[in-house]
Design an enzyme around this catalytic site. Structure first.
Site, PDB file in Angstrom:
ATOM      1  N   SER A  58       0.866  -1.181   0.000  1.00  0.00           N
ATOM      2  CA  SER A  58       0.000   0.000   0.000  1.00  0.00           C
ATOM      3  C   SER A  58       0.898   1.224   0.000  1.00  0.00           C
ATOM      4  O   SER A  58       2.060   1.152   0.431  1.00  0.00           O
ATOM      5  CB  SER A  58      -0.860   0.018   1.265  1.00  0.00           C
ATOM      6  OG  SER A  58      -1.445   1.293   1.453  1.00  0.00           O
ATOM      7  N   TYR A 113      -2.522  -1.101  10.511  1.00  0.00           N
ATOM      8  CA  TYR A 113      -2.402  -1.309   9.057  1.00  0.00           C
ATOM      9  C   TYR A 113      -1.050  -0.777   8.551  1.00  0.00           C
ATOM     10  O   TYR A 113      -0.341  -1.462   7.809  1.00  0.00           O
ATOM     11  CB  TYR A 113      -3.560  -0.582   8.378  1.00  0.00           C
ATOM     12  CG  TYR A 113      -3.682  -0.767   6.878  1.00  0.00           C
ATOM     13  CD1 TYR A 113      -4.089  -1.977   6.340  1.00  0.00           C
ATOM     14  CD2 TYR A 113      -3.421   0.293   5.998  1.00  0.00           C
ATOM     15  CE1 TYR A 113      -4.234  -2.146   4.967  1.00  0.00           C
ATOM     16  CE2 TYR A 113      -3.567   0.144   4.634  1.00  0.00           C
ATOM     17  CZ  TYR A 113      -3.978  -1.078   4.117  1.00  0.00           C
ATOM     18  OH  TYR A 113      -4.123  -1.233   2.758  1.00  0.00           O
TER      19      TYR A 113
HETATM   20  C1  BGC Z   1      -6.262   1.550   1.975  1.00  0.00           C
HETATM   21  C2  BGC Z   1      -7.471   2.395   1.610  1.00  0.00           C
HETATM   22  C3  BGC Z   1      -7.064   3.856   1.451  1.00  0.00           C
HETATM   23  C4  BGC Z   1      -5.887   3.955   0.505  1.00  0.00           C
HETATM   24  C5  BGC Z   1      -5.398   5.385   0.340  1.00  0.00           C
HETATM   25  C6  BGC Z   1      -5.156   1.791   1.000  1.00  0.00           C
HETATM   26  O1  BGC Z   1      -4.048   1.059   1.382  1.00  0.00           O
HETATM   27  O2  BGC Z   1      -6.626   0.199   1.965  1.00  0.00           O
HETATM   28  O3  BGC Z   1      -8.433   2.278   2.625  1.00  0.00           O
HETATM   29  O4  BGC Z   1      -8.141   4.605   0.932  1.00  0.00           O
HETATM   30  O5  BGC Z   1      -4.833   3.164   0.965  1.00  0.00           O
HETATM   31  O6  BGC Z   1      -5.216   6.012   1.564  1.00  0.00           O
END
Ligand code: BGC
Length: 256
Positions: free
Chosen positions: A144, A157
């Site tokens: 991410s 996360y």
């Molecule tokens: C998350 C999303 C978020 C995006 C941008 C991703 O890793 O799962 O929930 O909108 O990042 O912030």
């Protein structure tokens, strides 16, 4: 393009969302694909159906990848099904919204166990198979932008994604002698079920879009295209890298 003819890929969390798009993209380019998800439902069946419609073959393995004791079995079953395994896409992931002061141990464990422990030990089981069989392979992790970028209220996360960044970098070094490449793809805001709440709140969506240089959310297929590149021989000199697929979100800055 048919970059994966004769190859077999395992994509975790491919019942829906980005995982499904990756599975279909790899299948479209000739790979037989093992679909994995936590639940054996109509979503998983639909992914397999969509794979089969490409002319490649799909097969579903139900497994909770956070349960380390099941992971060797997932690899063995994949190999039994299609005769080999060449590509692992660690895609399965979860996020929990909670202010830092309210995060419970259960929430923390869920996020870290699926996102980080799962990819860690599934990669280990995959590479053990490769080394035992003297085969090269490729690992692509769906990380991410938050492996780098703070995300308030999503600290567990971010911890998992930051961890994925360093696992990827370490493995790229440690596994290069075994002819295994390891890279991350870092999606920004993509239209998937993980963002359902956001997608249903126009004011939140508008403020997010305002922070994305390209002004809109991405599609799962946008991520799948980059995963396919990293999994293919087109990226044969790429290892230890994170590729951002974020419409410019990470380094978006402007003075109004
Ligand atoms: C998350 C999303 C978020 C995006 C941008 C991703 O890793 O799962 O929930 O909108 O990042 O912030």
């Amino acid at each position: 393009m048919n970059r994966f003819t004769g190859k077999v890929a395992l994509v975790t969390g491919s019942g829906r969302g980005i995982g499904r798009a990756i599975a279909i993209r790899l299948a479209n380019e000739g790979a037989n694909v093992i679909v994995n998800d936590l639940i054996d439902d109509e979503n998983a069946a639909e992914t397999v159906k969509l794979i089969n419609a490409t002319g490649s073959k799909g097969f579903f393995i139900q497994a909770d990848i956070s349960k380390v004791e099941t992971l060797k079995h997932v690899i063995d079953q994949s190999v039994t099904q299609f005769g080999s395994l060449d590509i692992l896409v660690n895609n399965a992931g979860v996020e929990v919204h909670a202010p830092f002061l309210e995060v419970t141990e259960k929430q923390y464990d869920l996020v870290l166990d699926v996102n980080l422990k799962g990819m860690f030990f599934l990669s280990q089981a995959f590479v053990k198979y490769l080394v035992e069989n003297k085969r090269g392979g490729v690992i692509v992790n769906n990380s991410s932008v938050h492996e780098e970028l703070p995300f308030p209220n999503f600290t567990a996360y971010c911890a998992s994604k930051g961890g994925m960044q360093m696992v990827m970098r370490n493995l790229a070094v440690e596994l290069a002698p075994f002819n295994v490449r390891v890279n991350n793809v870092a999606p920004g805001a993509i239209k998937t079920p993980i963002n359902t709440k956001l997608l249903n709140k126009p004011e939140l969506l508008a403020s997010l879009q305002n922070n994305i240089s390209l002004g809109k959310l991405g599609e799962p297929e946008d991520v799948a295209a980059v995963v396919a590149f990293l999994a293919s021989d087109d990226a044969k000199y790429v290892t230890g890298s994170t590729y951002y697929v974020d419409g410019g979100l990470t380094f978006h800055y402007k003075e109004q």
